[in-house]
Structures are given as structure tokens and as C-alpha cells.
Scaffold this motif. Structure first.
Motif, short mmCIF file in Angstrom:
data_model
loop_
_atom_site.label_atom_id
_atom_site.label_comp_id
_atom_site.label_asym_id
_atom_site.label_seq_id
_atom_site.Cartn_x
_atom_site.Cartn_y
_atom_site.Cartn_z
N SER A 97 29.47 22.78 46.24
CA SER A 97 30.76 23.36 46.64
C SER A 97 30.57 24.36 47.78
O SER A 97 30.19 23.96 48.87
CB SER A 97 31.48 23.94 45.44
OG SER A 97 32.85 24.02 45.75
N MET A 98 30.77 25.67 47.56
CA MET A 98 30.57 26.60 48.67
C MET A 98 29.14 26.48 49.20
O MET A 98 28.90 26.58 50.41
CB MET A 98 30.84 28.05 48.22
CG MET A 98 30.65 29.05 49.34
SD MET A 98 31.00 30.76 48.86
CE MET A 98 29.52 31.16 47.92
N ARG A 135 43.48 31.47 49.51
CA ARG A 135 42.38 32.45 49.68
C ARG A 135 42.97 33.86 49.79
O ARG A 135 42.43 34.81 49.23
CB ARG A 135 41.59 32.18 50.96
CG ARG A 135 41.01 30.79 51.11
CD ARG A 135 39.87 30.51 50.20
NE ARG A 135 39.24 29.25 50.56
CZ ARG A 135 38.52 28.51 49.75
NH1 ARG A 135 38.34 28.88 48.49
NH2 ARG A 135 37.96 27.39 50.16
N MET A 154 39.68 30.68 37.88
CA MET A 154 38.80 29.60 38.32
C MET A 154 38.29 28.72 37.17
O MET A 154 38.10 27.52 37.36
CB MET A 154 37.56 30.17 39.05
CG MET A 154 37.85 30.95 40.31
SD MET A 154 38.14 29.93 41.76
CE MET A 154 36.76 28.85 41.87
N LEU A 158 36.78 24.70 37.06
CA LEU A 158 35.35 24.49 37.30
C LEU A 158 34.71 23.55 36.28
O LEU A 158 33.85 22.74 36.63
CB LEU A 158 34.60 25.83 37.28
CG LEU A 158 35.00 26.84 38.38
CD1 LEU A 158 34.23 28.15 38.20
CD2 LEU A 158 34.73 26.26 39.76
#
Ligand code: MLT
Length: 266
Positions: A97-98, A135, A154, A158
Motif C-alpha cells: 500500500s503506502m 486526506r 481505518m 484494512l
């Protein structure tokens, strides 16, 4: 699992170093930390040395600057600097992901230092307008209510229902990991992600062995989107991890590790 500390020009960076053999750098998701890789670090695949840094502002790597100054490229530069300090000229890079955004920024900076690319539960495209608006909302939330609120937002995205049913402790582990981060580090990452460029065109330039991995139940970066991304990378394979969602390395560690190192040389 004992963390180590590297002295980078910009400040100290914490990382884990496990196993021996061909180096593989593991880049964590937002808003976690290197401990996301605990299953892999506790059981490194034969022939591999795993190096997992806390990206700047996460875990034991202090932010040391204004959150608004953070970029994905800065994370990437620091990972290269860590590799250099450890005497690693080139390595496999696995980004989830990130972490995948960071891996692609590294690829853009210096593909000669990446010997194998593993993109997991991630995308090459930039944020859409909606995502960018999200964001800003999250930045506001973390400033006002701190990491516990971010964890609550989150977590449902996830982990998948299979993990919730079969590994009820996992949610608690992830929640603790998120909550252990400083709010400024989380804000910095949100800033970095919303300003990252579209790196889709870069995919066609990948010249090393590559794998795209995705949990079958991932709703953040769904399998169909990850598979499409894999088709843009010359020679890449696509591996779907059944029963996992977005945090596929934690939810199905063995299948993830097999996909990460399987087929192709470091
Ligand atoms: C992550 O897991 O790193 C995040 O979902 C990435 C993102 O928010 O774009």
C-alpha cells in the motif's frame, strides 16, 4: 525482534534486520510501522535478509520536521540512504500500500538499486479528487482526535471478514500499532500521499523480476485493480491471496512470503 537504529543525515531511523542472504527491503502501509512485518521478520524465508524500516514519522523514526514538508520521495531517499549505510547496493523491495508508493518512487529515482519488485495491495495512480478530500478530512481528524480515531476509521477497511473470524487478535494488534504512532507522523504521511504523482507510466519500464500481490478481499486496492497494474509491468506475475484483505502480509503471512520471494532470483 530487536530493532536497530541507523544515523541518517536527516536523523535516526529505526529498522529491523532479520535473516541472511539476498537483501529484501520491506516497506510498511499507512498508518502502521515496520512491526507490520513481524510474521516475515520472525520467520525469514531461507536465503533472504529482510530489512524493514519504520518510515520517517512512524514507530521509532522521529519526524523531525513539519508534517506539511513530507513527501513520498523523501521516504524513498531515506530508504536508499539506509541501504547505503548497511552496505546494500541493490535489494529486492516489497512495498505494501503506502509502502508500494515508496517502492515506485525508489524505482523512479534509481531502478539500478532494485533487483526485485513486489507491489502488494497498492496502486500506481495518484489520489483522485475524492481521495484527496478524504486526506484533508483525516488530517483534521488526527489533529483533533489523535491516532485512536484514525485506527477506528481505518481498521474496518484494512482487515477482512475472514481475518476477523479466524484471527480475532489481529485487529487488536493493528489497532495498537496505529495508536503507537505520533499524530504528526500520521499527518505527514497523509500529506505525502495526497501529493504523490501518478506513476502508472513507470510500470512499463520495470526491468527486474516483479510480482503484484493482493488480498482477495481487499476493498482499498481491489484485486481487479492490482491485476490490471500487474499487466502493465513487463513479465510480472499476479498473486491473489485468498482470505486476506488489505494487510495481506499479516493476514496470510505464509502465502504472502511465498509470493514475495517465489519465482525469480533476487
Ligand atoms: C495504506 O494501507 O497504506 C493506505 O491504505 C494507503 C492509502 O491510504 O492510499
Amino acid at each position: 525482534m530487536t530493532p536497530k537504529t541507523a544515523s541518517l543525515a536527516s536523523g535516526t531511523l529505526r529498522y529491523f534486520d532479520a535473516g541472511s542472504g539476498a537483501p529484501m527491503v520491506l516497506l510498511h502501509a499507512f498508518p502502521l510501522g515496520a512491526e507490520q512485518w513481524r510474521p516475515q521478520l520472525l520467520s525469514p524465508p531461507a536465503g533472504w535478509r529482510l530489512v524493514a524500516p519504520d518510515l520517517r514519522g512512524f514507530g521509532g523514526s522521529p519526524l523531525l520536521g513539519p508534517p506539511a514538508a513530507m513527501t513520498i520521495e523523501r521516504y524513498a531517499d531515506e530508504v536508499f540512504e539506509l541501504m547505503t549505510l548497511l552496505g546494500i547496493e541493490s535489494a529486492g523491495v516489497t512495498g505494501l500500500s503506502m509502502g508500494g508508493y515508496v517502492a515506485l518512487a525508489m524505482l523512479e529515482r534509481d531502478p539500478s538499486r532494485i533487483s526485485r519488485l513486489v507491489l502488494a495491495d497498492t496502486r500506481a495512480a495518484a489520489d483522485s479528487d475524492d481521495a484527496r478530500a478524504g486526506r484533508y478530512r483525516m488530517i483534521d481528524l488526527v489533529r483533533r482526535e489523535g491516532p485512536p480515531r484514525i485506527a477506528a476509521e481505518m481498521l474496518p477497511k484494512l482487515l477482512g471478514s475472514t481475518s476477523a473470524r479466524e484471527q480475532p487478535d489481529l485487529a487488536l494488534t493493528v489497532e495498537r500499532l496505529i495508536e503507537s504512532n505520533a499524530p504528526e507522523g500520521i499527518e505527514a504521511a497523509l500529506t505525502a500521499m495526497k501529493t504523490r504523482p501518478d506513476r502508472t507510466a513507470l510500470l512499463a519500464t520495470v526491468a527486474c523480476p516483479a510480482v503484484v500481490v493482493c488480498g482477495s478481499d481487499d476493498v482499498v486496492t481491489p484485486p481487479a485493480e492490482c491485476e490490471r497494474m500487474s499487466r502493465r509491468i513487463p513479465g510480472a506475475s499476479f498473486v491473489q491471496i485468498d482470505g486476506a484483505a488489505h494487510l495481506s502480509n499479516l493476514e496470510r503471512p505464509e502465502a504472502f512470503t511465498r509470493a514475495m520471494v517465489g519465482g525469480g532470483q533476487a
